[in-house]
Scaffold this motif. Structure first.
Motif, PDB file in Angstrom:
ATOM      1  N   TYR A 190      26.856  28.436  43.280  1.00 29.15           N
ATOM      2  CA  TYR A 190      27.211  29.879  43.447  1.00 29.15           C
ATOM      3  C   TYR A 190      27.816  30.055  42.048  1.00 29.15           C
ATOM      4  O   TYR A 190      26.700  30.400  41.357  1.00 29.15           O
ATOM      5  N   VAL A 191      28.805  29.774  41.696  1.00 30.58           N
ATOM      6  CA  VAL A 191      29.409  29.966  40.566  1.00 30.58           C
ATOM      7  C   VAL A 191      28.928  29.272  39.371  1.00 30.58           C
ATOM      8  O   VAL A 191      28.789  30.193  38.060  1.00 30.58           O
ATOM      9  N   GLU A 192      28.698  28.211  39.247  1.00 29.03           N
ATOM     10  CA  GLU A 192      28.196  27.109  38.403  1.00 29.03           C
ATOM     11  C   GLU A 192      26.286  27.822  37.819  1.00 29.03           C
ATOM     12  O   GLU A 192      26.157  28.110  36.315  1.00 29.03           O
ATOM     13  N   ARG A 193      25.769  28.371  38.587  1.00 24.80           N
ATOM     14  CA  ARG A 193      24.930  29.015  38.514  1.00 24.80           C
ATOM     15  C   ARG A 193      24.734  29.952  38.643  1.00 24.80           C
ATOM     16  O   ARG A 193      24.015  30.326  37.450  1.00 24.80           O
ATOM     17  N   ILE A 194      25.178  31.815  38.502  1.00 26.12           N
ATOM     18  CA  ILE A 194      25.275  32.067  38.068  1.00 26.12           C
ATOM     19  C   ILE A 194      26.037  32.591  36.445  1.00 26.12           C
ATOM     20  O   ILE A 194      25.381  33.139  35.283  1.00 26.12           O
ATOM     21  N   ALA A 195      26.823  31.289  35.808  1.00 25.23           N
ATOM     22  CA  ALA A 195      27.314  30.891  34.760  1.00 25.23           C
ATOM     23  C   ALA A 195      27.040  30.941  33.957  1.00 25.23           C
ATOM     24  O   ALA A 195      25.813  30.954  32.640  1.00 25.23           O
ATOM     25  N   ALA A 196      25.662  29.720  34.544  1.00 27.79           N
ATOM     26  CA  ALA A 196      24.121  29.189  33.792  1.00 27.79           C
ATOM     27  C   ALA A 196      23.394  30.135  33.364  1.00 27.79           C
ATOM     28  O   ALA A 196      22.676  30.613  31.977  1.00 27.79           O
ATOM     29  N   GLU A 197      22.815  31.183  34.426  1.00 28.55           N
ATOM     30  CA  GLU A 197      22.144  32.794  33.837  1.00 28.55           C
ATOM     31  C   GLU A 197      22.669  33.231  32.807  1.00 28.55           C
ATOM     32  O   GLU A 197      22.057  33.907  31.813  1.00 28.55           O
ATOM     33  N   ASP A 198      23.330  33.580  32.966  1.00 27.93           N
ATOM     34  CA  ASP A 198      24.814  34.515  31.836  1.00 27.93           C
ATOM     35  C   ASP A 198      24.776  33.520  31.186  1.00 27.93           C
ATOM     36  O   ASP A 198      24.110  34.836  29.659  1.00 27.93           O
ATOM     37  N   HIS A 199      25.021  32.465  30.633  1.00 26.00           N
ATOM     38  CA  HIS A 199      25.113  31.993  30.046  1.00 26.00           C
ATOM     39  C   HIS A 199      22.902  31.887  28.699  1.00 26.00           C
ATOM     40  O   HIS A 199      23.016  32.011  27.463  1.00 26.00           O
ATOM     41  N   GLU A 200      21.944  31.552  29.955  1.00 21.76           N
ATOM     42  CA  GLU A 200      20.773  32.207  29.326  1.00 21.76           C
ATOM     43  C   GLU A 200      20.180  33.429  28.537  1.00 21.76           C
ATOM     44  O   GLU A 200      19.578  33.664  27.263  1.00 21.76           O
ATOM     45  N   VAL A 201      21.129  33.971  28.863  1.00 22.31           N
ATOM     46  CA  VAL A 201      21.384  35.825  28.302  1.00 22.31           C
ATOM     47  C   VAL A 201      21.627  36.032  27.237  1.00 22.31           C
ATOM     48  O   VAL A 201      21.249  36.465  26.361  1.00 22.31           O
ATOM     49  N   LEU A 202      22.129  35.752  27.274  1.00 21.99           N
ATOM     50  CA  LEU A 202      23.428  35.621  25.660  1.00 21.99           C
ATOM     51  C   LEU A 202      23.016  34.850  24.593  1.00 21.99           C
ATOM     52  O   LEU A 202      21.431  34.249  24.377  1.00 21.99           O
ATOM     53  N   PRO A 203      22.988  35.782  23.459  1.00 24.26           N
ATOM     54  CA  PRO A 203      21.598  35.060  21.672  1.00 24.26           C
ATOM     55  C   PRO A 203      21.990  34.317  21.148  1.00 24.26           C
ATOM     56  O   PRO A 203      23.442  33.633  21.876  1.00 24.26           O
TER      57      PRO A 203
END
Length: 63
Positions: free
Chosen positions: A50-63
Motif C-alpha cells: 500500500y505504501v509503495e503504491r501511494i508513493a508511486a501515485e504521488d510521484h506521478e503527480v509531481l512535475p
C-alpha cells in the motif's frame, strides 16, 4: 520472529494514521486484510505494498 499479521491498531501505528482510517482503507479495498475468527488482521506485506503504491501515485503527480 517478525510478525506477519498486525491488528488494525498496530497497522495504524505503522502507517501513522488512526484506526478509523485503516478501516476506511480496508472498506474501500485499498488495503487488504484477512479475517481470523472474528478478528481482522493486516498482513505486513500488504501494508508495504500500500505504501509503495501511494508513493508511486504521488510521484506521478509531481512535475
Amino acid at each position: 520472529m517478525e510478525k506477519l499479521l498486525l491488528t488494525v491498531g498496530e497497522g495504524a501505528v505503522v502507517l501513522g494514521v488512526g484506526k478509523s482510517r485503516v478501516y476506511d482503507l480496508m472498506r474501500l479495498r485499498q488495503l487488504r486484510s484477512v479475517k481470523i475468527g472474528r478478528s481482522r488482521r493486516v498482513p505486513v506485506d500488504c501494508l508495504r505494498a500500500y505504501v509503495e503504491r501511494i508513493a508511486a501515485e504521488d510521484h506521478e503527480v509531481l512535475p
